[in-house]
Structure formats: C-alpha cells, structure tokens
Design a protein around this motif. Structure first.
Motif, PDB file in Angstrom:
ATOM      1  N   VAL A 187     -28.349  12.356  11.339  1.00  0.00           N
ATOM      2  CA  VAL A 187     -27.117  13.061  10.965  1.00  0.00           C
ATOM      3  C   VAL A 187     -26.768  12.789   9.510  1.00  0.00           C
ATOM      4  CG1 VAL A 187     -24.650  13.309  11.445  1.00  0.00           C
ATOM      5  CG2 VAL A 187     -26.256  12.960  13.333  1.00  0.00           C
ATOM      6  N   LEU A 188     -26.890  11.532   9.081  1.00  0.00           N
ATOM      7  CA  LEU A 188     -26.501  11.173   7.721  1.00  0.00           C
ATOM      8  C   LEU A 188     -27.305  11.920   6.664  1.00  0.00           C
ATOM      9  CD1 LEU A 188     -24.963   8.932   9.246  1.00  0.00           C
ATOM     10  CD2 LEU A 188     -25.665   7.340   7.448  1.00  0.00           C
ATOM     11  N   VAL A 189     -28.595  12.109   6.918  1.00  0.00           N
ATOM     12  CA  VAL A 189     -29.448  12.723   5.893  1.00  0.00           C
ATOM     13  C   VAL A 189     -29.247  14.234   5.784  1.00  0.00           C
ATOM     14  CG1 VAL A 189     -31.191  10.911   6.144  1.00  0.00           C
ATOM     15  CG2 VAL A 189     -31.415  13.039   7.464  1.00  0.00           C
ATOM     16  N   GLN A 190     -28.510  14.834   6.720  1.00  0.00           N
ATOM     17  CA  GLN A 190     -28.285  16.268   6.666  1.00  0.00           C
ATOM     18  C   GLN A 190     -27.303  16.678   5.577  1.00  0.00           C
ATOM     19  OE1 GLN A 190     -30.099  18.524   8.429  1.00  0.00           O
ATOM     20  NE2 GLN A 190     -31.232  16.673   9.018  1.00  0.00           N
ATOM     21  N   GLY A 191     -26.490  15.708   5.101  1.00  0.00           N
ATOM     22  CA  GLY A 191     -25.614  15.994   3.974  1.00  0.00           C
ATOM     23  C   GLY A 191     -24.217  16.464   4.322  1.00  0.00           C
ATOM     24  N   ASP A 192     -23.856  16.436   5.608  1.00  0.00           N
ATOM     25  CA  ASP A 192     -22.500  16.827   6.016  1.00  0.00           C
ATOM     26  C   ASP A 192     -21.649  15.566   6.099  1.00  0.00           C
ATOM     27  OD1 ASP A 192     -20.154  17.471   7.387  1.00  0.00           O
ATOM     28  OD2 ASP A 192     -21.134  18.959   8.654  1.00  0.00           O
ATOM     29  N   PRO A 193     -20.718  15.333   5.165  1.00  0.00           N
ATOM     30  CA  PRO A 193     -19.959  14.084   5.140  1.00  0.00           C
ATOM     31  C   PRO A 193     -19.082  13.863   6.368  1.00  0.00           C
ATOM     32  CG  PRO A 193     -19.061  15.646   3.553  1.00  0.00           C
ATOM     33  CD  PRO A 193     -20.359  16.216   4.042  1.00  0.00           C
ATOM     34  N   VAL A 194     -18.502  14.926   6.895  1.00  0.00           N
ATOM     35  CA  VAL A 194     -17.642  14.792   8.071  1.00  0.00           C
ATOM     36  C   VAL A 194     -18.469  14.392   9.294  1.00  0.00           C
ATOM     37  CG1 VAL A 194     -16.075  15.990   9.642  1.00  0.00           C
ATOM     38  CG2 VAL A 194     -15.947  16.423   7.176  1.00  0.00           C
ATOM     39  N   ALA A 195     -19.594  15.074   9.491  1.00  0.00           N
ATOM     40  CA  ALA A 195     -20.465  14.751  10.617  1.00  0.00           C
ATOM     41  C   ALA A 195     -21.036  13.345  10.484  1.00  0.00           C
ATOM     42  CB  ALA A 195     -21.596  15.775  10.712  1.00  0.00           C
ATOM     43  N   ALA A 196     -21.346  12.938   9.247  1.00  0.00           N
ATOM     44  CA  ALA A 196     -21.894  11.604   9.013  1.00  0.00           C
ATOM     45  C   ALA A 196     -20.885  10.532   9.389  1.00  0.00           C
ATOM     46  CB  ALA A 196     -22.306  11.461   7.552  1.00  0.00           C
ATOM     47  N   ALA A 197     -19.643  10.717   8.980  1.00  0.00           N
ATOM     48  CA  ALA A 197     -18.602   9.735   9.300  1.00  0.00           C
ATOM     49  C   ALA A 197     -18.377   9.647  10.801  1.00  0.00           C
ATOM     50  CB  ALA A 197     -17.307  10.101   8.581  1.00  0.00           C
ATOM     51  N   GLU A 198     -18.357  10.788  11.472  1.00  0.00           N
ATOM     52  CA  GLU A 198     -18.142  10.785  12.922  1.00  0.00           C
ATOM     53  C   GLU A 198     -19.314  10.135  13.660  1.00  0.00           C
ATOM     54  OE1 GLU A 198     -15.438  11.527  14.682  1.00  0.00           O
ATOM     55  OE2 GLU A 198     -14.529  11.653  12.692  1.00  0.00           O
ATOM     56  N   ALA A 199     -20.526  10.383  13.194  1.00  0.00           N
ATOM     57  CA  ALA A 199     -21.695   9.766  13.817  1.00  0.00           C
ATOM     58  C   ALA A 199     -21.652   8.250  13.666  1.00  0.00           C
ATOM     59  CB  ALA A 199     -22.975  10.321  13.195  1.00  0.00           C
ATOM     60  N   MET A 200     -21.221   7.785  12.498  1.00  0.00           N
ATOM     61  CA  MET A 200     -21.128   6.343  12.286  1.00  0.00           C
ATOM     62  C   MET A 200     -20.027   5.743  13.154  1.00  0.00           C
ATOM     63  SD  MET A 200     -22.307   3.643  10.906  1.00  0.00           S
ATOM     64  CE  MET A 200     -23.313   4.059   9.470  1.00  0.00           C
ATOM     65  N   ARG A 201     -18.915   6.428  13.296  1.00  0.00           N
ATOM     66  CA  ARG A 201     -17.847   5.913  14.163  1.00  0.00           C
ATOM     67  C   ARG A 201     -18.344   5.755  15.596  1.00  0.00           C
ATOM     68  NH1 ARG A 201     -14.562   9.570  11.002  1.00  0.00           N
ATOM     69  NH2 ARG A 201     -13.185   8.356   9.627  1.00  0.00           N
ATOM     70  N   ALA A 202     -19.081   6.733  16.078  1.00  0.00           N
ATOM     71  CA  ALA A 202     -19.627   6.648  17.436  1.00  0.00           C
ATOM     72  C   ALA A 202     -20.622   5.492  17.545  1.00  0.00           C
ATOM     73  CB  ALA A 202     -20.298   7.965  17.812  1.00  0.00           C
ATOM     74  N   HIS A 203     -21.418   5.304  16.517  1.00  0.00           N
ATOM     75  CA  HIS A 203     -22.408   4.218  16.496  1.00  0.00           C
ATOM     76  C   HIS A 203     -21.712   2.860  16.527  1.00  0.00           C
ATOM     77  CE1 HIS A 203     -26.297   2.375  15.538  1.00  0.00           C
ATOM     78  NE2 HIS A 203     -25.647   1.599  14.687  1.00  0.00           N
ATOM     79  N   ILE A 204     -20.670   2.695  15.729  1.00  0.00           N
ATOM     80  CA  ILE A 204     -19.944   1.424  15.673  1.00  0.00           C
ATOM     81  C   ILE A 204     -19.214   1.165  16.982  1.00  0.00           C
ATOM     82  CG2 ILE A 204     -18.115   0.147  14.505  1.00  0.00           C
ATOM     83  CD1 ILE A 204     -20.705   0.485  12.891  1.00  0.00           C
ATOM     84  N   ASN A 205     -18.657   2.188  17.589  1.00  0.00           N
ATOM     85  CA  ASN A 205     -17.966   1.997  18.870  1.00  0.00           C
ATOM     86  C   ASN A 205     -18.946   1.551  19.952  1.00  0.00           C
ATOM     87  OD1 ASN A 205     -15.495   2.346  20.630  1.00  0.00           O
ATOM     88  ND2 ASN A 205     -16.872   3.780  21.629  1.00  0.00           N
ATOM     89  N   SER A 206     -20.148   2.121  19.933  1.00  0.00           N
ATOM     90  CA  SER A 206     -21.174   1.692  20.883  1.00  0.00           C
ATOM     91  C   SER A 206     -21.544   0.229  20.647  1.00  0.00           C
ATOM     92  CB  SER A 206     -22.421   2.571  20.741  1.00  0.00           C
ATOM     93  OG  SER A 206     -23.470   2.111  21.566  1.00  0.00           O
ATOM     94  N   ALA A 207     -21.643  -0.155  19.361  1.00  0.00           N
ATOM     95  CA  ALA A 207     -21.952  -1.547  19.025  1.00  0.00           C
ATOM     96  C   ALA A 207     -20.845  -2.480  19.498  1.00  0.00           C
ATOM     97  CB  ALA A 207     -22.150  -1.684  17.516  1.00  0.00           C
ATOM     98  N   LEU A 208     -19.602  -2.045  19.394  1.00  0.00           N
ATOM     99  CA  LEU A 208     -18.477  -2.855  19.881  1.00  0.00           C
ATOM    100  C   LEU A 208     -18.610  -3.126  21.367  1.00  0.00           C
ATOM    101  CD1 LEU A 208     -15.658  -4.123  19.937  1.00  0.00           C
ATOM    102  CD2 LEU A 208     -14.703  -1.795  20.045  1.00  0.00           C
ATOM    103  N   GLN A 209     -18.878  -2.085  22.154  1.00  0.00           N
ATOM    104  CA  GLN A 209     -18.990  -2.268  23.597  1.00  0.00           C
ATOM    105  C   GLN A 209     -20.140  -3.203  23.948  1.00  0.00           C
ATOM    106  OE1 GLN A 209     -16.521  -1.158  25.411  1.00  0.00           O
ATOM    107  NE2 GLN A 209     -15.709  -0.256  23.523  1.00  0.00           N
ATOM    108  N   ASN A 210     -21.249  -3.073  23.234  1.00  0.00           N
ATOM    109  CA  ASN A 210     -22.393  -3.949  23.485  1.00  0.00           C
ATOM    110  C   ASN A 210     -22.073  -5.401  23.131  1.00  0.00           C
ATOM    111  OD1 ASN A 210     -23.902  -1.739  24.296  1.00  0.00           O
ATOM    112  ND2 ASN A 210     -24.768  -1.394  22.258  1.00  0.00           N
ATOM    113  N   THR A 211     -21.350  -5.595  22.024  1.00  0.00           N
ATOM    114  CA  THR A 211     -20.997  -6.948  21.603  1.00  0.00           C
ATOM    115  C   THR A 211     -20.027  -7.587  22.585  1.00  0.00           C
ATOM    116  OG1 THR A 211     -21.333  -6.357  19.274  1.00  0.00           O
ATOM    117  CG2 THR A 211     -20.030  -8.332  19.719  1.00  0.00           C
ATOM    118  N   LEU A 212     -19.064  -6.828  23.068  1.00  0.00           N
ATOM    119  CA  LEU A 212     -18.123  -7.360  24.063  1.00  0.00           C
ATOM    120  C   LEU A 212     -18.866  -7.795  25.318  1.00  0.00           C
ATOM    121  CD1 LEU A 212     -15.172  -4.808  23.733  1.00  0.00           C
ATOM    122  CD2 LEU A 212     -15.196  -7.192  22.960  1.00  0.00           C
ATOM    123  N   HIS A 213     -19.841  -6.997  25.723  1.00  0.00           N
ATOM    124  CA  HIS A 213     -20.636  -7.342  26.903  1.00  0.00           C
ATOM    125  C   HIS A 213     -21.446  -8.611  26.652  1.00  0.00           C
ATOM    126  CE1 HIS A 213     -23.091  -6.839  30.474  1.00  0.00           C
ATOM    127  NE2 HIS A 213     -24.183  -6.901  29.730  1.00  0.00           N
TER     128      HIS A 213
END
Length: 246
Positions: A187-213
């Motif tokens: 997603v990041l390499v496609q050049g859409d800044p809004v989509a890139a930010a949203e993809a990273m937010r989803a990635h970080i939220n997934s990392a949060l859940q994994n870390t809590l576990h």
C-alpha cells in the motif's frame, strides 16, 4: 576513587552493555539484577553502575523499589496501550509522508525487506534477534523515506521500549497473515498518502493486540506480585524467549 570524568565514561560503558542485554532479551522482563554483581563483572565501582541504572530507569527499561532491588521493568497494560497510541501517531504520519516523498529505489528496497521480514516471521526455529533487527530496520526505512529527521528520531526512541516486549516469544496469532509486512508496504509504495496512513494504523493496531497477548502472563505477574521482586516467570518461559515468534 574514580575522578568525575572517568566515572562518566564508565557509567556510559555500563549503560551501553546493560541496554544491549535488555533489548536482546538476555536480561528478560522481570529479571532481578544486582548492582554489586554487575560492578564486579564489569570491573567497576558501584557508582558508575548505579548511574547507568538511573538512566535506564528514566528510559523505562528498569524499575527499582526500596528493599526489593532492581529488575527489568514489567509493563502494565496501560503502559503498552499508551505506547501504541504514540507509535500509531508517529508511524501513520511517517507512512503518509513516505507515500509521497520516497524514491523509486527506496520503494523497491522496502518491498524486498518486507519479504525477508515475513519469511523470517514464519520460521519457528530461526534466530529471533535477526528477525527483530530486520523488523526494526523495516520501520526505520519507512521513517527515513518520510524525509523528516525529527520524526525519524522520535520513532527510533519509541521503538526502544517495545524491543524488550518483542523479545518475549509467542505463537502466531490466529488469522494473522504471513504476508502482513508485504501487504503493508504494498500500500505504501502505491503513493496514496491517505491509504498509506490507514494501512499503517491497521498494522499498528494488529501489533498492539499481539503484544497484549504476548505480555498477558507478565501483567498477571505484576498484579499478583507488584510490591516484591521475589517471584518471576518459570525458567521454561524464560528459555522460550530465545525462540522466534512471528
């Protein structure tokens, strides 16, 4: 007695050694450590080792209590959630800037790095420290591509504390994609800044859940044994920390 300049130099040396051991998981979360034993090991007096301890406490890597001693800090759930709030804000902005500022070469290199990270994440018998190093490098490259040095510096500092949490081994979370870093970078390499930010937010939220576990046993340990450092996770749990997770 050491002169002031020598004490500062020795304290810096002790700090670097201890920080590296903590970040590599050689001193695991909850591990009680002795100033006196380390001073003997390092061939130093107690003063520079104590100064190194104070610096690591300030950074959140150690915690001390009167008559209990010092240990590698056991985080609370609130600590972890707060950390990821900051991480999401920083890295979503880095992803947004990367989408528009990164060069074509940086985009290709990042895709290759993401493939290596995902490949290592699926190896149950691999070296976890190699994986963690490449994972940190991946996120650092995204920050570098943002062309904002203060943002890069803030992200690097934010990663230090979480490195101790990532040293705790775990099984892959159910439903977790084996291509999650490649999907993110795609997603990041496609050049859409809004989509890139949203993809990273989803990635970080997934990392949060994994870390809590991953840290749930430590949360329970802190709740049941918050005022003393006598108890710790059993040795089998600590040995598992050297195994690679995803």
């Amino acid at each position: 007695m050491n002169d002031p300049e020598e004490t500062v130099s020795l304290a810096a040396e002790a700090y670097v050694i201890l920080r590296e051991r903590i970040l590599r998981g050689e001193l695991p979360i909850g591990k009680v450590i002795s100033r006196r034993k380390l001073a003997t090991e390092f061939g130093m007096s107690l003063l520079p080792v104590s100064e190194a301890f104070l610096r690591l406490e300030f950074e959140g890597l150690l915690e001390s209590r009167p008559r209990a001693g010092t240990r590698v800090r056991i985080p609370t759930e609130e600590d972890v959630r707060g950390h990821y709030v900051v991480r999401e804000a920083l890295e979503a902005e880095a992803a947004r800037l990367f989408a528009t500022a990164a060069t074509a070469r940086e985009r290709v290199e990042l895709q290759r790095l993401a493939a290596r990270v995902d490949a290592l994440s699926t190896q149950t018998d691999g070296n976890r420290f190699v994986y963690l190093g490449l994972h940190e490098k991946l996120h650092r490259r995204i920050a570098d591509g943002s062309r904002c040095q203060p943002l890069c510096d803030a992200i690097e500092k934010n990663h230090v504390l979480a490195s101790t949490w990532l040293c705790v081994a775990r099984q892959a979370a159910p439903g977790q994609s084996p291509r999650r870093h490649q999907d993110l970078i795609g997603v990041l390499v496609q050049g859409d800044p809004v989509a890139a930010a949203e993809a990273m937010r989803a990635h970080i939220n997934s990392a949060l859940q994994n870390t809590l576990h991953r840290l749930e046993p430590y949360f329970r340990l802190r709740e049941t044994n918050g005022k003393t450092y006598v108890r710790s996770l059993n040795s089998r749990s600590q040995k598992r920390q050297a195994r690679i997770g995803s």
